[in-house]
Design a protein around this motif. Structure first.
Motif, mmCIF file in Angstrom:
data_model
loop_
_atom_site.group_PDB
_atom_site.id
_atom_site.type_symbol
_atom_site.label_atom_id
_atom_site.label_comp_id
_atom_site.label_asym_id
_atom_site.label_seq_id
_atom_site.Cartn_x
_atom_site.Cartn_y
_atom_site.Cartn_z
ATOM 1 N N ARG A 140 35.077 48.339 33.833
ATOM 2 C CA ARG A 140 33.792 48.054 34.480
ATOM 3 C C ARG A 140 33.970 47.153 35.692
ATOM 4 N NH1 ARG A 140 30.727 43.888 31.097
ATOM 5 N NH2 ARG A 140 32.422 42.675 32.023
ATOM 6 N N ASP A 141 34.722 46.061 35.510
ATOM 7 C CA ASP A 141 34.851 45.085 36.594
ATOM 8 C C ASP A 141 35.635 45.652 37.775
ATOM 9 O OD1 ASP A 141 33.319 43.374 35.174
ATOM 10 O OD2 ASP A 141 34.934 42.050 34.530
ATOM 11 N N ILE A 142 36.638 46.518 37.499
ATOM 12 C CA ILE A 142 37.340 47.178 38.597
ATOM 13 C C ILE A 142 36.365 48.075 39.364
ATOM 14 C CG2 ILE A 142 39.097 48.909 39.166
ATOM 15 C CD1 ILE A 142 40.744 47.854 36.787
ATOM 16 N N LEU A 143 35.577 48.859 38.636
ATOM 17 C CA LEU A 143 34.715 49.854 39.287
ATOM 18 C C LEU A 143 33.573 49.221 40.073
ATOM 19 C CD1 LEU A 143 34.593 52.656 36.583
ATOM 20 C CD2 LEU A 143 35.968 52.558 38.662
ATOM 21 N N ILE A 144 33.087 48.042 39.630
ATOM 22 C CA ILE A 144 32.016 47.397 40.396
ATOM 23 C C ILE A 144 32.580 46.371 41.371
ATOM 24 C CG2 ILE A 144 30.289 47.766 38.589
ATOM 25 C CD1 ILE A 144 30.559 44.834 37.843
ATOM 26 N N ASP A 145 33.900 46.332 41.512
ATOM 27 C CA ASP A 145 34.556 45.423 42.443
ATOM 28 C C ASP A 145 34.286 43.966 42.117
ATOM 29 O OD1 ASP A 145 36.212 44.721 44.478
ATOM 30 O OD2 ASP A 145 34.742 45.007 46.068
ATOM 31 N N SER A 146 34.366 43.642 40.831
ATOM 32 C CA SER A 146 34.245 42.247 40.410
ATOM 33 C C SER A 146 35.628 41.791 39.966
ATOM 34 C CB SER A 146 33.235 42.147 39.269
ATOM 35 O OG SER A 146 33.302 40.880 38.656
ATOM 36 N N LEU A 147 36.521 41.631 40.965
ATOM 37 C CA LEU A 147 37.924 41.320 40.662
ATOM 38 C C LEU A 147 38.271 39.901 41.091
ATOM 39 C CD1 LEU A 147 39.580 44.671 41.747
ATOM 40 C CD2 LEU A 147 39.257 43.837 39.439
ATOM 41 N N PRO A 148 39.175 39.222 40.371
ATOM 42 C CA PRO A 148 39.775 39.655 39.110
ATOM 43 C C PRO A 148 38.714 39.824 38.036
ATOM 44 C CG PRO A 148 40.352 37.374 39.594
ATOM 45 C CD PRO A 148 39.618 37.888 40.765
ATOM 46 N N PRO A 149 38.966 40.692 37.050
ATOM 47 C CA PRO A 149 37.981 40.935 36.002
ATOM 48 C C PRO A 149 37.591 39.644 35.289
ATOM 49 C CG PRO A 149 39.863 42.420 35.780
ATOM 50 C CD PRO A 149 40.228 41.409 36.804
ATOM 51 N N ASP B 237 48.382 44.164 40.693
ATOM 52 C CA ASP B 237 47.692 43.950 41.967
ATOM 53 C C ASP B 237 46.213 44.311 41.887
ATOM 54 O OD1 ASP B 237 50.009 42.985 42.982
ATOM 55 O OD2 ASP B 237 50.513 44.724 44.195
ATOM 56 N N ILE B 238 45.867 45.320 41.073
ATOM 57 C CA ILE B 238 44.449 45.632 40.871
ATOM 58 C C ILE B 238 43.771 44.452 40.179
ATOM 59 C CG2 ILE B 238 42.823 47.091 39.586
ATOM 60 C CD1 ILE B 238 44.787 49.423 39.977
ATOM 61 N N LEU B 239 44.402 43.936 39.123
ATOM 62 C CA LEU B 239 43.747 42.905 38.314
ATOM 63 C C LEU B 239 43.608 41.571 39.047
ATOM 64 C CD1 LEU B 239 45.245 43.648 34.788
ATOM 65 C CD2 LEU B 239 43.012 44.264 35.694
ATOM 66 N N ILE B 240 44.534 41.268 39.975
ATOM 67 C CA ILE B 240 44.401 40.012 40.722
ATOM 68 C C ILE B 240 43.711 40.257 42.059
ATOM 69 C CG2 ILE B 240 46.414 38.976 39.636
ATOM 70 C CD1 ILE B 240 47.974 39.449 42.191
ATOM 71 N N ASP B 241 43.190 41.462 42.264
ATOM 72 C CA ASP B 241 42.456 41.802 43.482
ATOM 73 C C ASP B 241 43.325 41.668 44.733
ATOM 74 O OD1 ASP B 241 40.361 42.729 44.944
ATOM 75 O OD2 ASP B 241 39.304 40.824 45.056
ATOM 76 N N SER B 242 44.553 42.139 44.631
ATOM 77 C CA SER B 242 45.429 42.188 45.796
ATOM 78 C C SER B 242 45.547 43.646 46.222
ATOM 79 C CB SER B 242 46.796 41.596 45.434
ATOM 80 O OG SER B 242 47.743 41.872 46.445
ATOM 81 N N LEU B 243 44.441 44.185 46.768
ATOM 82 C CA LEU B 243 44.381 45.608 47.111
ATOM 83 C C LEU B 243 44.376 45.809 48.613
ATOM 84 C CD1 LEU B 243 41.764 46.766 44.463
ATOM 85 C CD2 LEU B 243 44.209 47.249 44.477
ATOM 86 N N PRO B 244 44.950 46.904 49.126
ATOM 87 C CA PRO B 244 45.750 47.871 48.367
ATOM 88 C C PRO B 244 46.975 47.206 47.759
ATOM 89 C CG PRO B 244 45.908 48.301 50.727
ATOM 90 C CD PRO B 244 44.921 47.212 50.557
ATOM 91 N N PRO B 245 47.489 47.751 46.638
ATOM 92 C CA PRO B 245 48.642 47.154 45.972
ATOM 93 C C PRO B 245 49.823 47.035 46.934
ATOM 94 C CG PRO B 245 47.772 49.002 44.697
ATOM 95 C CD PRO B 245 47.084 49.024 46.020
ATOM 96 N N ALA B 246 50.699 46.087 46.661
ATOM 97 C CA ALA B 246 51.906 45.900 47.467
ATOM 98 C C ALA B 246 52.607 47.237 47.696
ATOM 99 C CB ALA B 246 52.847 44.915 46.773
ATOM 100 N N THR B 247 52.599 48.078 46.662
ATOM 101 C CA THR B 247 53.186 49.415 46.723
ATOM 102 C C THR B 247 52.750 50.208 47.950
ATOM 103 O OG1 THR B 247 52.910 49.426 44.344
ATOM 104 C CG2 THR B 247 53.437 51.528 45.384
ATOM 105 N N PHE B 248 51.471 50.050 48.310
ATOM 106 C CA PHE B 248 50.954 50.865 49.394
ATOM 107 C C PHE B 248 50.820 50.072 50.689
ATOM 108 C CE2 PHE B 248 49.664 52.980 45.546
ATOM 109 C CZ PHE B 248 50.134 54.246 45.799
ATOM 110 N N GLY B 249 51.016 48.753 50.610
ATOM 111 C CA GLY B 249 50.954 47.955 51.822
ATOM 112 C C GLY B 249 52.340 47.763 52.426
#
Lengths: 219, 219, 219
Positions: free
Chosen positions: A54-63, B55-67
């Protein structure tokens, strides 16, 4: 990180986390007979999965899970409690179903209300409520290689959608609060348990009968 | 996209990516006997999965992989190397276990240190280190339909948590650096290999003995 | 939430969503014989999975799926259409393969072009196009417990990479537009179907022959 969430959202979210944590950990004890690390891990994945999606999809990161230590603490505690309990209980099927229904109901409500807080539309909020509700259990089933409940059980996604819809409508009409939240969750909980009790699940895939556990009590 | 990461983080991350890429690709050769596209794909998923989840969970997007093109290049190279190597080696079980332990150790360190860079708390950083460490291997196991190692092997999540905890504490106390990072990874690596060597894995689920491969050498 | 996407991207994305939705839902009817909720759910996961993964990885959150009601509407509609159709058709294998190839082709193009819109490099855009293309089908296969097509079928990832590369090059050289997009998708579509028709798939893992369905027509 994130602003402090409203107290009602936090309370329902933690209650859902605890219920799903117990469910996931008891499932690990019963279905896969994992050891303590596996039990706590599966409990935490089940407990936290829906909210993280949910938090990923609504952009509430970190969850919320990682912005607020209470989620991790509650999830870990539920896994440990279930591990201690699970070894003593003779029959686990009942509690597993009840805790799953409880988590489903609470997360449908928190998913929809948090999505609206993040300015998504009503339709999206209802779908996100359902995704939050079924997410953790789906990850649980994938990890222990079962076909996810949401795919073969008719009355799993539907009560979650109903609870999310009630939540979304009451939030938009301004009457949302503890009574509305509990009412929405209760409707989902009752519909789900009635479905399980009276065998209203859709039939599983015929060629894969052994693949769809959870109807009988194997323990 | 993202600022240039610290050199130490980058180096450890790429080393972990290479180790997990070799592991995933060799697993594809051995366990599932996939062809070259499948081998490289499974190698890249194993190599990049943990870091992407982090990287998704700490809101470091796009992930290092793609940056940063170096991640994709290293992951693809590891898959190709493993494909070339895997067809020649007689016994793959040893290297598979060693590369998995290596990736696990390095990613536990980078996961925890990057989470602290993004201002998460110590407890969260430790959990995120473990998630980074076990994430790629868990995706690998789900894709080839094995029960993930993290669920049935007691000494898989625990050494990752230990390495992440050492990392987090040394970062917070200001003594983190190459020696501390290598020390933390080495502890995880040794504990994991000792666990494998002396059979300290928790028993797999009894009803699913064939489901838990990886203990014997089938090749 | 997000700005209105370019019309071309939106049209191709919705077409791909519809194709994958039909594919996923027909797969649910045929392979797993799920009931209506499961059929629509698997259709929606297949339809929306690739785009959601793409949007998470390029940090376009909330995903287009949740910022624009048309995605959810098209995905749900495709599931319902497939449910109605699937019960009548005698042979489903053909349509399943064609719709999958169609979704694969369209999403490879939209994935690459949207990644470039978000300022990723050419190499990353090509990989992201392929991930968008294979993402939904991989989630579908994991949920119904099949080894994902991308792992065992040689001509699945490769045509997606080709279409994504054509897209990326035409975007960068300024000749991208409806003709280029359709051309790129057509190349992928033809290569994929030629591969299926002439059995150019890589052999599945020998020890798991029954695990790799989809080559014969079981219905």
């Amino acid at each position: 990180m994130n602003a402090e969430p409203p107290l009602l959202l936090l309370a329902l979210d933690l209650a859902g986390t605890f219920a799903f944590g117990l469910n996931g950990a008891l499932t690990a004890v019963r279905a896969a007979r994992l050891d303590i690390v596996g039990v706590v891990t599966l409990g935490m994945v089940t407990a936290l999965g829906g909210g993280i999606i949910r938090d990923i999809l609504i952009d509430s990161l970190p969850p919320a899970t990682f912005g607020d230590w209470r989620y991790l603490a509650v999830a870990a505690a539920s896994g440990l409690v279930a591990y201690a309990l699970g070894r003593r209980l003779d029959r686990l099927a009942g509690p597993i179903i009840v805790f799953d229904a409880l988590g489903l109901s609470l997360f449908a409500v928190t998913g929809a209300s948090k999505a609206l807080d993040y300015r998504l539309g009503i339709g999206q909020a209802v779908i996100l409520g359902a995704i939050t509700a079924v997410g953790g259990g789906t990850l649980r089933d994938v990890l222990i290689r079962r076909i996810p409940t949401v795919l073969y059980s008719e009355l799993y996604a539907i009560p979650a959608l109903i609870a999310a819809a009630i939540t979304a409508v009451t939030v938009r009409t301004g009457v949302y609060g503890l009574p509305a939240a509990i009412g929405a969750a209760a409707v989902c909980f009752v519909v789900r348990l009635v479905g399980v009790r009276f065998g209203l699940n859709a039939p599983g895939p015929p060629g894969a009968r052994g693949d769809v556990p959870g109807s009988g009590d194997r323990r």
